[in-house]
Design a protein around this motif. Sequence first.
Motif, PDB file in Angstrom:
ATOM      1  N   ALA A  25       0.852  -1.190   0.000  1.00 53.60           N
ATOM      2  CA  ALA A  25       0.000   0.000   0.000  1.00 53.60           C
ATOM      3  C   ALA A  25       0.882   1.232   0.000  1.00 53.60           C
ATOM      4  O   ALA A  25       2.021   1.210   0.482  1.00 53.60           O
ATOM      5  N   ALA A  26       0.358   2.332  -0.555  1.00 52.92           N
ATOM      6  CA  ALA A  26       1.051   3.616  -0.469  1.00 52.92           C
ATOM      7  C   ALA A  26       1.175   4.015   0.997  1.00 52.92           C
ATOM      8  O   ALA A  26       0.337   3.661   1.829  1.00 52.92           O
ATOM      9  N   ASP A  27       2.227   4.772   1.318  1.00 52.00           N
ATOM     10  CA  ASP A  27       2.489   5.043   2.730  1.00 52.00           C
ATOM     11  C   ASP A  27       1.801   6.291   3.267  1.00 52.00           C
ATOM     12  O   ASP A  27       1.776   6.496   4.480  1.00 52.00           O
ATOM     13  N   ASN A  28       1.217   7.145   2.389  1.00 49.82           N
ATOM     14  CA  ASN A  28       0.632   8.356   2.962  1.00 49.82           C
ATOM     15  C   ASN A  28      -0.560   8.941   2.212  1.00 49.82           C
ATOM     16  O   ASN A  28      -1.145   9.913   2.682  1.00 49.82           O
ATOM     17  N   PHE A  29      -0.934   8.421   1.072  1.00 46.93           N
ATOM     18  CA  PHE A  29      -2.051   9.005   0.320  1.00 46.93           C
ATOM     19  C   PHE A  29      -2.571   7.956  -0.639  1.00 46.93           C
ATOM     20  O   PHE A  29      -1.798   7.347  -1.377  1.00 46.93           O
ATOM     21  N   GLY A  30      -3.884   7.736  -0.631  1.00 47.78           N
ATOM     22  CA  GLY A  30      -4.427   6.689  -1.484  1.00 47.78           C
ATOM     23  C   GLY A  30      -3.902   5.341  -1.055  1.00 47.78           C
ATOM     24  O   GLY A  30      -3.245   4.644  -1.830  1.00 47.78           O
ATOM     25  N   MET A  31      -4.208   4.958   0.185  1.00 46.30           N
ATOM     26  CA  MET A  31      -3.563   3.803   0.811  1.00 46.30           C
ATOM     27  C   MET A  31      -4.333   2.501   0.654  1.00 46.30           C
ATOM     28  O   MET A  31      -4.168   1.571   1.444  1.00 46.30           O
ATOM     29  N   GLU A  32      -5.167   2.406  -0.375  1.00 47.85           N
ATOM     30  CA  GLU A  32      -5.884   1.160  -0.621  1.00 47.85           C
ATOM     31  C   GLU A  32      -4.882   0.028  -0.871  1.00 47.85           C
ATOM     32  O   GLU A  32      -3.964   0.173  -1.689  1.00 47.85           O
TER      33      GLU A  32
END
Length: 311
Positions: A262-269
């Motif tokens: 998952a992304a670590d800070n934005f758009g963490m789907e």
Amino acid sequence: MSDLILHHYPTSPFAEKVRLILGHKQLAWKSVFIPMVMPKPDLTALTGGYRKTPVLQIGADIYCDTALIGDVLEHIAPTPTLYPEAVQGAARIVAHWADSALFTASMAYNFQPAGVAQVFAGVPAEGVQAFVADRTAMRGGAARMASSDATSTYKSYLRRIDSMLHRQDFLFGSQPCVADFAVYHPIWFTQERTPALAGILDATPEIQRWMARMKAIGHGTVGKCSAEEALQTAHSATPVAVQAEVFQDDHGIALGHQVVIAADNFGMEPTQGELVAATSTRYTLRRSDDRAGTCHVHFPRVGFTLKKVSP
């Protein structure tokens, strides 16, 4: 090589970054428009959960995040290069700063009331509400920068960029590199999507001239493709074999395990799949979907987390 398929929408800043790189490398590609907000069922059938824009598809290989997409396009078309040897490290650092700090400040500035009125001109109130709710969810509860703070920060960043362009056409010399494309796209949104706020660029004439040079690069040769055709392309293709011998283990997770990225800070789907490769720069998951078939989904290491799925 299979067709390059870009999943994007016209007003996405990060998509503009990749569209311009495709033009810089004079590549032909197919365009699939995706929704601005969730749900995005056709896209997530390919990615397994990742929803940010854009996504590059080559057959059954799915590439997430523009930093990784830039590397992939460089491999396909090494010239003109995005990463001149003499400035490669500095250019990548500036690109990362632009995609994070500059982008955050610029978008907080752009979404002042005057900018919002232009971005959502003609959009029903429920559409605006859906966009706001979607982006709030993407931030994961983090507060958005206040517009007054964003204005001050954006002005400072623009002055620094302007000074980098003094007596040269591009940020690191006579030719554009990855830093130019990353710095361009947040400012492009100000200039093209919120022109009521573009007066902030009046104090930086070097940037204005550079923007014109960047825009002239164009988007390459664009063809159309439906979402269903893209899914059929993935389903009928076989992912490219990965190089397991270059495995770099920083997490104590062996290849073959089920993991979540998952992304670590934005758009963490999250995206779940079998870890089939982990090089010094990227992760690759193998996953299957009824509509997309078996795909390899690729992520950069920087900006993403990797976790083992508990049995």
